[in-house]
Design an enzyme around this catalytic site. Structure first.
Site, PDB file in Angstrom:
ATOM      1  N   ASP A 110      -8.460   1.669  -0.084  1.00  0.00           N
ATOM      2  CA  ASP A 110      -8.249   2.072   1.307  1.00  0.00           C
ATOM      3  C   ASP A 110      -9.641   2.256   1.912  1.00  0.00           C
ATOM      4  O   ASP A 110     -10.663   2.175   1.205  1.00  0.00           O
ATOM      5  CB  ASP A 110      -7.426   3.362   1.355  1.00  0.00           C
ATOM      6  CG  ASP A 110      -6.691   3.563   2.673  1.00  0.00           C
ATOM      7  OD1 ASP A 110      -7.009   2.859   3.646  1.00  0.00           O
ATOM      8  OD2 ASP A 110      -5.812   4.432   2.731  1.00  0.00           O
ATOM      9  N   HIS A 114      -7.445  10.726   5.934  1.00  0.00           N
ATOM     10  CA  HIS A 114      -8.560  10.455   6.833  1.00  0.00           C
ATOM     11  C   HIS A 114      -9.456  11.685   6.970  1.00  0.00           C
ATOM     12  O   HIS A 114     -10.626  11.573   7.339  1.00  0.00           O
ATOM     13  CB  HIS A 114      -8.048  10.056   8.224  1.00  0.00           C
ATOM     14  CG  HIS A 114      -7.309   8.756   8.240  1.00  0.00           C
ATOM     15  ND1 HIS A 114      -5.963   8.656   7.952  1.00  0.00           N
ATOM     16  CD2 HIS A 114      -7.732   7.492   8.520  1.00  0.00           C
ATOM     17  CE1 HIS A 114      -5.598   7.386   8.046  1.00  0.00           C
ATOM     18  NE2 HIS A 114      -6.648   6.667   8.396  1.00  0.00           N
ATOM     19  N   LYS A 145       0.847  -1.185   0.000  1.00  0.00           N
ATOM     20  CA  LYS A 145       0.000   0.000   0.000  1.00  0.00           C
ATOM     21  C   LYS A 145       0.890   1.245   0.000  1.00  0.00           C
ATOM     22  O   LYS A 145       2.084   1.153   0.319  1.00  0.00           O
ATOM     23  CB  LYS A 145      -0.940  -0.018   1.215  1.00  0.00           C
ATOM     24  CG  LYS A 145      -0.224  -0.030   2.570  1.00  0.00           C
ATOM     25  CD  LYS A 145      -1.193  -0.209   3.720  1.00  0.00           C
ATOM     26  CE  LYS A 145      -0.468  -0.111   5.055  1.00  0.00           C
ATOM     27  NZ  LYS A 145      -1.357  -0.339   6.211  1.00  0.00           N
TER      28      LYS A 145
END
Length: 341
Positions: A251, A182, A169
């Site tokens: 994700d 986020h 990732k």
């Protein structure tokens, strides 16, 4: 089977979750700290999840990198260092850094396997960039792409040796992000030539069985869509330039970098070419909406999923070798302290 990975709300399944998961039949599950009280409880939870589906191998996953990204922590589980520790050791002794990373990853996998966990979202192959947001920061294995790839390969090999499949990732690279995905959407204003630096570790490890996209915009490739939602980036860059043919996950689809409802995001990611949507927060209405938004799993995705899980195993307990591996890792990493003294 629904091409989604779902979270659970607590240390054991609720009656509503049990009924929903049995009917929805998701590709797998992701665990967080809220699901992990102690080894006995955690193994009971993963055994329960497996019993719902009757599959020989089930994707039960976790974010266990070490450092600040660790869902399993002392006193019940071992401590693992962040990627930066291996980066520093590589500067002193590359072969020792690679061996330490491999030993640490195998020790971690032996512990995860005993907990019934088959997939770890590790290693991050994001190349560290000076001045970028620390959302990656000390999680990275360094600023040199080939060093990142070398340590990353050791982690994948160590996890596999312990019966757990790793996940590279965040494709096509998260190291240049100036904000935390986020909370908001990063836009990476770099040329295609500059981004060769970022994709190089992923290209070097393009045979990895599982990979994860990042929620970042790269205008040089797609001015409108982040990687997770971009057919151009997924098909031309991740599948094309990088050459990745493994199981491609999003994700966390809940992240605030993305807009639209959770089911809308999920449908867009799947249509763009992601094999599986990752949904972490165990909100039943969101999970139900994702099931309504996504088609049944394709044969291509099913084949990739089976291939990704083929080498996994669930152990009866933690192998005695774990202690030896941790001691070996710590002895090698001690060279960092000696050099700093």
């Amino acid at each position: 089977m629904i091409p989604a990975i779902f979270g659970c709300s607590g240390p054991e399944l609720t009656a509503d979750e049990r009924a929903f998961f049995r009917e929805a039949d998701p590709a797998g599950y992701i665990l967080f700290g809220r699901n992990c009280a102690d080894p006995h409880q955690l193994r009971a939870l993963t055994d329960d999840l497996r019993s719902l589906h009757g599959r020989e191998r089930l994707l039960i996953s976790i974010d266990q990198e070490g450092g600040r990204v660790a869902r399993l922590r002392p006193p019940h589980w071992a401590a693992y260092p962040a990627g930066e520790a291996f980066d520093k050791l590589y500067d002193l002794a590359p072969a020792s850094a690679i061996e330490a990373a491999r030993a640490s990853a195998k020790a971690m996998a032996l512990e995860l396997s005993a907990m019934g966990i088959t997939v770890d979202y590790h290693p991050p192959l994001d190349v560290r960039q000076t001045g970028a947001h620390d959302v990656i920061g000390d999680r990275s294995f360094g600023k040199d792409p080939m060093q990142v790839a070398a340590i990353g390969r050791a982690v994948l090999d160590g996890l596999a040796a312990g019966g757990v499949t790793g996940c590279v990732k965040h494709m096509p690279g998260h190291g240049r992000s100036m904000v935390d995905t986020h909370k908001e959407m990063p836009t990476v204003h770099a040329s295609a030539e500059e981004l060769e630096h970022d994709i190089a570790p992923f290209r070097a490890l393009n045979s990895a069985l599982i990979g994860m996209t990042g929620h970042l915009k790269f205008p040089v490739w797609d001015a409108d869509n982040p990687a997770t939602l971009s057919a151009t980036i997924i098909n031309d860059i991740i599948r094309g330039e990088i050459g990745f043919d493994g199981l491609l996950l999003t994700d966390d689809i809940d992240m605030e970098a993305l807009d639209g409802t959770i089911p809308e995001r999920s449908a867009r990611a799947h249509e763009a070419g992601c094999d599986i949507v990752l949904n972490c927060w165990a909100k039943l209405d969101h999970m139900q909406g994702i099931c309504e938004a996504l088609p049944a799993m394709s044969q291509a995705t099913s084949t990739r999923l089976d291939r990704a899980l083929a080498g996994t195993r669930v152990a009866d307990g933690i192998d005695d070798e774990q202690a030896e591996l941790l001691a070996k890792r710590d002895a090698l990493l001690a060279l960092n302290a000696e050099a700093a003294a």
